[in-house]
Scaffold this motif. Structure first.
Motif, PDB file in Angstrom:
ATOM      1  N   GLY A  85       0.797  -1.219   0.000  1.00 51.41           N
ATOM      2  CA  GLY A  85       0.000   0.000   0.000  1.00 51.41           C
ATOM      3  C   GLY A  85       0.829   1.268   0.000  1.00 51.41           C
ATOM      4  N   LEU A  86       1.981   1.225  -0.646  1.00 46.59           N
ATOM      5  CA  LEU A  86       2.870   2.386  -0.681  1.00 46.59           C
ATOM      6  C   LEU A  86       2.412   3.404  -1.717  1.00 46.59           C
ATOM      7  CD1 LEU A  86       6.311   0.548  -0.565  1.00 46.59           C
ATOM      8  CD2 LEU A  86       5.369   1.999   1.232  1.00 46.59           C
ATOM      9  N   GLU A  87       2.686   4.663  -1.431  1.00 47.26           N
ATOM     10  CA  GLU A  87       2.484   5.688  -2.449  1.00 47.26           C
ATOM     11  C   GLU A  87       3.524   5.550  -3.557  1.00 47.26           C
ATOM     12  OE1 GLU A  87       2.315   9.627  -0.926  1.00 47.26           O
ATOM     13  OE2 GLU A  87       0.562   9.246   0.340  1.00 47.26           O
ATOM     14  N   GLN A  88       4.750   5.204  -3.157  1.00 49.90           N
ATOM     15  CA  GLN A  88       5.801   5.039  -4.165  1.00 49.90           C
ATOM     16  C   GLN A  88       6.921   4.190  -3.577  1.00 49.90           C
ATOM     17  OE1 GLN A  88       6.950   8.660  -6.099  1.00 49.90           O
ATOM     18  NE2 GLN A  88       8.513   7.720  -7.340  1.00 49.90           N
ATOM     19  N   ALA A  89       7.513   3.372  -4.444  1.00 49.23           N
ATOM     20  CA  ALA A  89       8.725   2.634  -4.095  1.00 49.23           C
ATOM     21  C   ALA A  89       9.803   2.979  -5.108  1.00 49.23           C
ATOM     22  CB  ALA A  89       8.465   1.134  -4.091  1.00 49.23           C
ATOM     23  N   VAL A  90      11.033   3.112  -4.624  1.00 48.00           N
ATOM     24  CA  VAL A  90      12.184   3.377  -5.487  1.00 48.00           C
ATOM     25  C   VAL A  90      13.199   2.270  -5.217  1.00 48.00           C
ATOM     26  CG1 VAL A  90      14.028   4.990  -6.099  1.00 48.00           C
ATOM     27  CG2 VAL A  90      11.780   5.865  -5.382  1.00 48.00           C
ATOM     28  N   VAL A  91      13.509   1.470  -6.247  1.00 50.74           N
ATOM     29  CA  VAL A  91      14.423   0.339  -6.100  1.00 50.74           C
ATOM     30  C   VAL A  91      15.669   0.598  -6.931  1.00 50.74           C
ATOM     31  CG1 VAL A  91      14.733  -2.138  -6.469  1.00 50.74           C
ATOM     32  CG2 VAL A  91      12.519  -1.258  -5.666  1.00 50.74           C
ATOM     33  N   VAL A  92      16.832   0.431  -6.295  1.00 49.98           N
ATOM     34  CA  VAL A  92      18.098   0.702  -6.987  1.00 49.98           C
ATOM     35  C   VAL A  92      18.900  -0.579  -7.111  1.00 49.98           C
ATOM     36  CG1 VAL A  92      18.226   3.104  -6.295  1.00 49.98           C
ATOM     37  CG2 VAL A  92      19.238   1.363  -4.835  1.00 49.98           C
ATOM     38  N   ASP A  93      19.815  -0.571  -8.053  1.00 44.71           N
ATOM     39  CA  ASP A  93      20.634  -1.741  -8.354  1.00 44.71           C
ATOM     40  C   ASP A  93      21.851  -1.744  -7.439  1.00 44.71           C
ATOM     41  OD1 ASP A  93      21.411  -4.026  -9.545  1.00 44.71           O
ATOM     42  OD2 ASP A  93      21.957  -3.160 -11.474  1.00 44.71           O
ATOM     43  N   ALA A  94      21.754  -2.465  -6.336  1.00 50.14           N
ATOM     44  CA  ALA A  94      22.874  -2.612  -5.417  1.00 50.14           C
ATOM     45  C   ALA A  94      22.757  -3.988  -4.787  1.00 50.14           C
ATOM     46  CB  ALA A  94      22.860  -1.526  -4.339  1.00 50.14           C
ATOM     47  N   ASP A  95      23.879  -4.576  -4.422  1.00 46.35           N
ATOM     48  CA  ASP A  95      23.876  -5.920  -3.859  1.00 46.35           C
ATOM     49  C   ASP A  95      23.702  -5.841  -2.354  1.00 46.35           C
ATOM     50  OD1 ASP A  95      24.315  -8.486  -3.000  1.00 46.35           O
ATOM     51  OD2 ASP A  95      25.958  -8.869  -4.395  1.00 46.35           O
ATOM     52  N   GLY A  96      22.478  -6.037  -1.894  1.00 43.82           N
ATOM     53  CA  GLY A  96      22.185  -5.931  -0.464  1.00 43.82           C
ATOM     54  C   GLY A  96      22.804  -7.018   0.369  1.00 43.82           C
ATOM     55  N   ALA A  97      23.320  -8.080  -0.263  1.00 44.20           N
ATOM     56  CA  ALA A  97      23.929  -9.157   0.500  1.00 44.20           C
ATOM     57  C   ALA A  97      25.424  -8.956   0.706  1.00 44.20           C
ATOM     58  CB  ALA A  97      23.688 -10.495  -0.217  1.00 44.20           C
ATOM     59  N   HIS A  98      26.097  -8.343  -0.278  1.00 44.97           N
ATOM     60  CA  HIS A  98      27.557  -8.339  -0.239  1.00 44.97           C
ATOM     61  C   HIS A  98      28.192  -6.951  -0.309  1.00 44.97           C
ATOM     62  CE1 HIS A  98      26.359 -12.318  -2.003  1.00 44.97           C
ATOM     63  NE2 HIS A  98      27.086 -12.693  -0.980  1.00 44.97           N
ATOM     64  N   GLU A  99      27.422  -5.931  -0.525  1.00 39.53           N
ATOM     65  CA  GLU A  99      28.009  -4.601  -0.684  1.00 39.53           C
ATOM     66  C   GLU A  99      27.387  -3.615   0.286  1.00 39.53           C
ATOM     67  OE1 GLU A  99      27.527  -3.332  -4.681  1.00 39.53           O
ATOM     68  OE2 GLU A  99      28.556  -5.063  -5.559  1.00 39.53           O
ATOM     69  N   ASP A 100      28.102  -2.514   0.490  1.00 40.14           N
ATOM     70  CA  ASP A 100      27.523  -1.394   1.225  1.00 40.14           C
ATOM     71  C   ASP A 100      26.570  -0.689   0.277  1.00 40.14           C
ATOM     72  OD1 ASP A 100      26.860   0.770   2.728  1.00 40.14           O
ATOM     73  OD2 ASP A 100      28.850   1.694   2.706  1.00 40.14           O
ATOM     74  N   VAL A 101      25.287  -0.789   0.567  1.00 42.20           N
ATOM     75  CA  VAL A 101      24.272  -0.238  -0.339  1.00 42.20           C
ATOM     76  C   VAL A 101      24.008   1.238  -0.062  1.00 42.20           C
ATOM     77  CG1 VAL A 101      23.175  -2.482  -0.604  1.00 42.20           C
ATOM     78  CG2 VAL A 101      22.357  -0.915   1.169  1.00 42.20           C
ATOM     79  N   THR A 102      24.617   1.793   0.976  1.00 40.51           N
ATOM     80  CA  THR A 102      24.309   3.159   1.386  1.00 40.51           C
ATOM     81  C   THR A 102      24.512   4.185   0.279  1.00 40.51           C
ATOM     82  OG1 THR A 102      24.803   2.639   3.689  1.00 40.51           O
ATOM     83  CG2 THR A 102      24.811   4.961   3.083  1.00 40.51           C
ATOM     84  N   PRO A 103      25.648   4.171  -0.446  1.00 42.41           N
ATOM     85  CA  PRO A 103      25.814   5.192  -1.492  1.00 42.41           C
ATOM     86  C   PRO A 103      24.745   5.113  -2.570  1.00 42.41           C
ATOM     87  CG  PRO A 103      27.921   4.173  -0.953  1.00 42.41           C
ATOM     88  CD  PRO A 103      26.876   3.360  -0.270  1.00 42.41           C
ATOM     89  N   ALA A 104      24.380   3.899  -2.998  1.00 43.12           N
ATOM     90  CA  ALA A 104      23.377   3.761  -4.057  1.00 43.12           C
ATOM     91  C   ALA A 104      22.005   4.227  -3.581  1.00 43.12           C
ATOM     92  CB  ALA A 104      23.300   2.300  -4.524  1.00 43.12           C
TER      93      ALA A 104
END
Length: 325
Positions: A85-104
């Motif tokens: 029920g979100l107004e909007q979702a934004v999905v970025v290409d980053a590896d949540g298992a092996h990388e620091d996703v913070t910059p992306a």
């Protein structure tokens, strides 16, 4: 449109009309001619050209396809929006298992704000989120002010070195948006409920407390039950005994040090009464509540935040989006 349905529609239109419709469609879409040029060449009125182009779409002569570039995940975003029920979702290409996703995630947050902030917002910010720090660092200054105020949502006095980082979050956002800052000059967590209640009633924090009621946009991080490195360094991380009691009650994550369980329900605890920050009911009344967080370790916390209605816009990475679905 199925092949048989299209054939039926074309028969209903008639052969001569189909030929003209196809000719007009090719001239407009493939040859790049304007409707006025088509009108002159075929000696038909421009309104009729417009009608023929519209009908060509309806009967399947013209079909529109969308090419999704690599690294764009609109299907995932739409699925998240429908599921939670979100107004909007934004999905970025980053590896949540092996990388620091913070910059992306920070860069995606900056893009989202650049596209959606148009002026007049009163913005609340949780001052200990590394994703917000990354996002505001990537946010390019707007040409004109797009926010009236930026308000600190949770206390931020701690280790002086890291306190500078918390202040920097507010400063970066203020510099990019032209917002007037309203700070909360208190620690995030006090030693007792009584101290917390007394401090929230103090005139020194009244400006921030009053401003919370009129926020139009909240920008928050989503924390796991384990404190972040930034919180640990700041002196705002709570003792292990508090964490263990919260875990025993089912806590999976927090927003502004307000802990919730797997279904997103606020954990009723002594700790909650010691937090100097926005009341959950006030936060959930903010029209647009953006949570920026990623990494697979945070999936339970992010899911809880979604189920509990703590946020209605999510900025996250692809691995987390897939896990949430």
């Amino acid at each position: 449109m199925s092949r048989s349905a299209q054939e039926g529609a074309l028969i209903a239109v008639g052969g001569d009309q189909v030929r003209l419709m196809t000719r007009v469609a090719r001239m407009y879409h493939e040859q790049g001619k304007r409707q006025s040029e088509i009108s002159d060449e075929l000696h038909i009125s421009q309104p009729r050209v417009s009608r023929l182009l519209k009908r060509a779409v309806e009967v399947g002569i013209v079909r529109t396809s969308v090419f999704v570039p690599p690294g764009i995940y609109t299907e995932l975003e739409e699925a998240l929006e429908e599921r939670y029920g979100l107004e909007q979702a934004v999905v970025v290409d980053a590896d949540g298992a092996h990388e620091d996703v913070t910059p992306a995630i920070g860069a995606a947050l900056a893009d989202y704000l650049s596209a959606t902030m148009t002026g007049g917002d009163s913005v609340g910010i949780s001052s200990w989120a590394s994703t917000l720090l990354a996002g505001f660092g990537a946010l390019k200054p707007f040409r004109a002010p797009v926010a009236d105020h930026v308000v600190q949502l949770v206390g931020g006095i701690g280790n002086p070195r890291v306190q500078m980082q918390a202040s920097r979050i507010i400063g970066l956002f203020q510099a990019a948006t032209g917002a007037e800052p309203i700070l909360l000059p208190t620690p995030a967590v006090l030693g007792s409920r009584e101290a917390g209640a007394a401090l929230l009633g103090d005139p020194a924090v009244a400006d921030a407390v009053n401003a919370w009621e009129s926020l139009t946009l909240a920008l928050v991080g989503i924390g796991a039950i384990e404190p972040s490195g930034l919180a640990l360094e700041s002196g705002n991380a709570f003792p292990d005994a508090d964490r263990q009691r919260l875990e025993a009650k089912g806590a999976v994550g927090d927003i502004c040090f307000r802990f919730f369980d797997a279904e997103g329900s606020l954990i009723d605890s002594d700790f909650d009464g010691r937090v100097i920050g926005v009341d959950p009911r006030v936060l959930k009344a903010v029209p647009r509540r953006v949570g920026a967080a990623g990494g697979l370790k945070k999936v339970p916390a992010i899911r809880g935040a979604l189920l509990g209605g703590w946020i209605n816009v999510l900025v996250t990475d692809r691995a987390v989006a897939e896990a949430l679905l």
